[in-house]
Design an enzyme around this catalytic site. Structure first.
Site, PDB file in Angstrom:
ATOM      1  N   ASP A   8       0.860  -1.190   0.000  1.00 53.57           N
ATOM      2  CA  ASP A   8       0.000   0.000   0.000  1.00 53.57           C
ATOM      3  C   ASP A   8       0.895   1.238   0.000  1.00 53.57           C
ATOM      4  OD1 ASP A   8      -2.167   1.679   0.153  1.00 53.57           O
ATOM      5  OD2 ASP A   8      -2.635   1.250   2.245  1.00 53.57           O
ATOM      6  N   ASP A 103      -2.791   2.427  -6.166  1.00 51.54           N
ATOM      7  CA  ASP A 103      -1.771   2.516  -5.119  1.00 51.54           C
ATOM      8  C   ASP A 103      -1.698   1.315  -4.186  1.00 51.54           C
ATOM      9  OD1 ASP A 103      -4.189   3.034  -3.921  1.00 51.54           O
ATOM     10  OD2 ASP A 103      -3.438   4.616  -2.620  1.00 51.54           O
ATOM     11  N   GLU A 104      -2.393   0.243  -4.493  1.00 52.11           N
ATOM     12  CA  GLU A 104      -2.271  -0.941  -3.636  1.00 52.11           C
ATOM     13  C   GLU A 104      -2.534  -2.213  -4.429  1.00 52.11           C
ATOM     14  OE1 GLU A 104      -5.198  -1.648  -0.550  1.00 52.11           O
ATOM     15  OE2 GLU A 104      -6.593  -0.246  -1.491  1.00 52.11           O
TER      16      GLU A 104
END
Length: 359
Positions: A8, A103-104
């Site tokens: 993350d 983003d993860e």
């Protein structure tokens, strides 16, 4: 035994802005819409979070909490480029990558032989390479199952990682608050609390049957999670389950007629998105969503085999019955998509013993 890493990025959009514009560093910033246009915060840095600013918060309210907050409009094309660089780093270690957003992502590194097969060392290497390539920090969670890896990635933020080994699971889940389990929101957590269920230990004292009678299929999932069980594997090609469009209105509206004026554009845009990204998929439901001026929201859905404009308006009328005098700040329409999988079953792979460092 699987080895799952959840990576993350730390306040990703805001971090990209601070990287590219050093004058923003050390100041409270947020990426999001303008307050005079009823914008919403997408993400913010840690300086802003100290004032209580959070994602999905109205920009105007965020500015009340933090008058010095710098609002940045955002550059999605740049974020996508950086996300692609991060994905390239992941691919050096495994092909089993399940992106959750820009983003993860989940990574299954069970068969990775680098760093002697240690998931902990692999996560450290991935985070180090991401920083070398992008100048951004990432946090990671390592566990044998997905939901615990996701929870773990939040336990040593920013720029850290946390490992939950198989041996740690029984003690770890015992004190784990149910609201920390992905999929358990505030409403569900409140319902569980009325039943005296606050931690996984409380759920462990219940039977699967009683939970399923109360919560349906989710009750069975909750029972498993409370034992630390999550049979889901990594899905490199995640199937889209819905397509939707929503708009935050410039001013609150209150009547069916006002909503009616907004609907045609939403339905037209939804139709275009379905044609572009889900043309070959069958739909199974239609949904209308309203968010009110107190930021609470409601959704109304109904089964449907094809998109019906009339049904959207019928659902809108039903949703408006829940308005209770509140203004409407957001209106959305969406469709649920049938699975492309036909006759899909559970496949379990049995791996031979591996001489590696495990976790």
């Amino acid at each position: 035994m699987k080895k799952i890493i959840h990576v993350d990025m730390d306040c990703f959009f805001a971090a990209v802005e601070m990287r590219d514009f050093p004058e923003l560093r050390g100041k409270p910033i947020a990426v999001g819409g303008r307050s005079d246009r009823r914008g919403v915060i997408s993400t913010c840095n840690y300086e802003a979070r100290k004032f209580g600013v959070r994602s999905a918060m109205a920009s105007a309210y965020a500015l009340k909490l933090c008058p010095d907050l710098i609002l940045v409009p955002g550059r999605m094309s740049v974020y996508k480029e950086v996300s692609a660089q991060i994905r390239e780093v992941f691919a050096r270690y495994t092909e089993l990558i399940e992106p959750l957003s820009l983003d993860e992502a989940y990574l299954d590194v069970s068969d990775c032989t680098q760093h002697q097969g240690s998931a902990t060392l692999i996560a450290e290497a991935i985070r180090r390479e991401i920083f070398e390539v992008t100048g951004l920090t990432a946090s990671a969670g390592i566990a044998p199952v997905k939901f615990l890896a996701k929870i773990a990635s939040d336990l040593n933020k920013p720029n850290g990682q946390y490992v939950i080994t198989p041996q740690m699971i029984p003690e770890f889940v015992k004190t784990l608050a149910l609201i920390k389990i992905p999929g358990v929101g505030k409403v569900t957590a409140a319902k569980l609390e009325t039943m005296g269920l606050i931690t996984c230990a409380d759920v462990q004292a219940c039977s699967r049957q009683s939970l399923m009678e109360r919560f349906g299929k989710f009750g069975g999932v909750l029972y498993d999670r409370a034992q630390g069980i999550d049979p889901r594997g990594i899905s490199p090609h995640r199937e889209r389950k819905s397509v939707g469009v929503e708009t935050t209105l410039a001013k609150d509206i209150y009547t069916y007629e006002q909503c009616q004026a907004v609907m045609p554009q939403l339905i037209q845009e939804l139709s275009g998105r379905i044609s572009r990204s889900a043309k070959s998929r069958r739909i199974h439901k239609q949904v209308v969503k309203l968010k009110f001026d107190d930021f609470k929201q409601t959704t109304i859905e109904q089964r449907s085999d094809e998109v019906s404009v009339k049904l959207f308006y019928d659902l809108l009328k039903q949703a408006l019955e829940r308005r209770a005098g509140r203004g409407i700040r957001l209106l959305g329409v969406s469709v649920g998509l049938e699975s492309e999988a036909v006759g899909a079953g559970l496949d379990e792979e049995v791996h031979g013993a591996q001489m590696d460092l495990g976790f």
